[in-house]
Design an enzyme around this catalytic site. Structure first.
Site, PDB file in Angstrom:
ATOM      1  N   ARG A  16     -21.531 -15.183 -38.282  1.00 52.66           N
ATOM      2  CA  ARG A  16     -22.152 -13.875 -38.103  1.00 52.66           C
ATOM      3  C   ARG A  16     -23.059 -13.637 -39.302  1.00 52.66           C
ATOM      4  NH1 ARG A  16     -20.571 -14.295 -33.672  1.00 52.66           N
ATOM      5  NH2 ARG A  16     -19.289 -12.853 -32.420  1.00 52.66           N
ATOM      6  N   HIS A  32     -29.640 -16.146 -32.247  1.00 52.53           N
ATOM      7  CA  HIS A  32     -28.208 -16.020 -31.920  1.00 52.53           C
ATOM      8  C   HIS A  32     -27.904 -16.646 -30.556  1.00 52.53           C
ATOM      9  CE1 HIS A  32     -24.395 -13.381 -32.630  1.00 52.53           C
ATOM     10  NE2 HIS A  32     -24.100 -14.558 -32.130  1.00 52.53           N
ATOM     11  N   GLU A  67     -29.694  -7.991 -36.379  1.00 54.46           N
ATOM     12  CA  GLU A  67     -30.302  -8.594 -35.182  1.00 54.46           C
ATOM     13  C   GLU A  67     -30.793  -7.505 -34.221  1.00 54.46           C
ATOM     14  OE1 GLU A  67     -27.281 -11.142 -33.579  1.00 54.46           O
ATOM     15  OE2 GLU A  67     -27.263 -12.432 -35.347  1.00 54.46           O
TER      16      GLU A  67
END
Length: 317
Positions: free
Chosen positions: A236, A283, A265
């Site tokens: 993450r 991602h 993000e």
């Protein structure tokens, strides 16, 4: 008997036959379809028995106060940093995730990022496409992966799968975890991420995001890795201090990075966008058709099991 009602705060990329079966067993409400969410929660909140979420949807006190009868939260993810696990435990809410089925794809992504940033594959691709090869000559030398010292931060399912793949490149594997793993006696264990970085050429973040792991890779760790070291993050974004990572790259205190995840993000630090020694992805660590369908199926199977009076398949650990 009325079907159990589910609130979807994330979409599932399901295959058609699975979707038909799933839709037939439950009453479905989709948060993104609710124009007046306050009215929706007042009218339907007490009916909701299950929540479907993923890495983007928050399941916190604010949401759960509006859903007093929720029994289960089924997340289309491995990481559960957006789910208030303590609150769910207090309320007796079961939480499930999707481990194992995405391990291979995420480990593949880590290796792809590692190869891409160290061999500067995206930059070399642009070099050819822009027609620079005939006019500017051969592309610059890069850095090989084989034989390097790889440090894995978090030796869970995914971290172990990454380590196994790196062994195929003749890499020496070390790791940091909360405790030494007896299943991997041939790997070197470090109880400090700084010490791990000092003894690594490549540092790969594969840990869950918790309070303890937030910014676990900080300036001290990056400096310990050094100017010839590379960082890969498929965990993450916040497990790395992003501000310090950008500084380290700009100041050439590390050699490069491969990043699938970021702190805010989909926003990415603008300094990274023009760096040839940095490979960026949006991602997509587990984003293959096969894996996402398997994940969706597991989300559904956990819900079906619970409301059939059976144990869930993958309770959160």
């Amino acid at each position: 008997m009325a079907k159990p009602a589910l609130l979807h705060i994330a979409k599932l990329p399901v295959v058609p036959d699975s979707q038909e079966e799933f839709e037939s067993k439950f009453e479905h409400f989709y948060l993104w379809d609710q124009k007046d969410r306050e009215s929706f929660f007042k009218e339907k909140g007490s009916l909701i028995k299950g929540v479907v979420t993923d890495t983007k949807g928050w399941v916190n006190e604010e949401l759960l106060q509006k859903l007093p009868n929720v029994e289960i939260v089924s997340s289309n993810s491995v990481g559960l940093d957006k789910v208030d696990l303590n609150l769910c435990k207090e309320r007796g809410i079961i939480v499930t995730n999707t481990p194992d089925v995405l391990t291979d794809c995420t480990a593949e992504t880590a290796l792809a990022l590692l190869l891409a940033c160290m061999r500067q594959i995206p930059a070399a691709d642009r070099y050819v496409r822009e027609g620079r090869w005939p006019t500017e000559g051969d592309f610059r030398f890069t850095t090989k992966v084989s034989g390097k010292r790889v440090g894995v931060v978090g030796l869970g399912r995914i971290g172990a799968a990454i380590a196994k793949r790196c062994e195929g490149f003749g890499c020496k594997i070390s790791y940091y975890a909360r405790s030494k793993k007896s299943d991997y006696p041939h790997y070197s264990y470090y109880s400090s991420v700084v010490d791990l970085a000092k003894n690594s050429d490549i540092l790969i973040a594969a840990c869950a995001l918790t309070k303890e792991t937030t910014s676990i890779i900080n300036r001290e760790v990056l400096d310990a890795l050094g100017p010839e070291g590379f960082v890969v993050n498929i965990a993450r974004g916040p497990v790395i201090d992003e501000v310090e990572l950008v500084k380290a790259l700009v100041e050439k205190r590390i050699a490069g990075a491969g990043l699938d995840v970021f702190v805010n993000e989909p926003e990415v630090p603008k300094e990274l966008l023009d760096m040839d020694n940095v490979t960026l992805q949006p991602h997509v660590g587990s984003a293959t058709v096969e894996t996402r369908n398997d994940m969706s199926r597991l989300v559904m199977d956990n819900l079906i099991a619970h409301f059939s009076g059976q144990p869930v398949l993958t309770p959160a650990e």
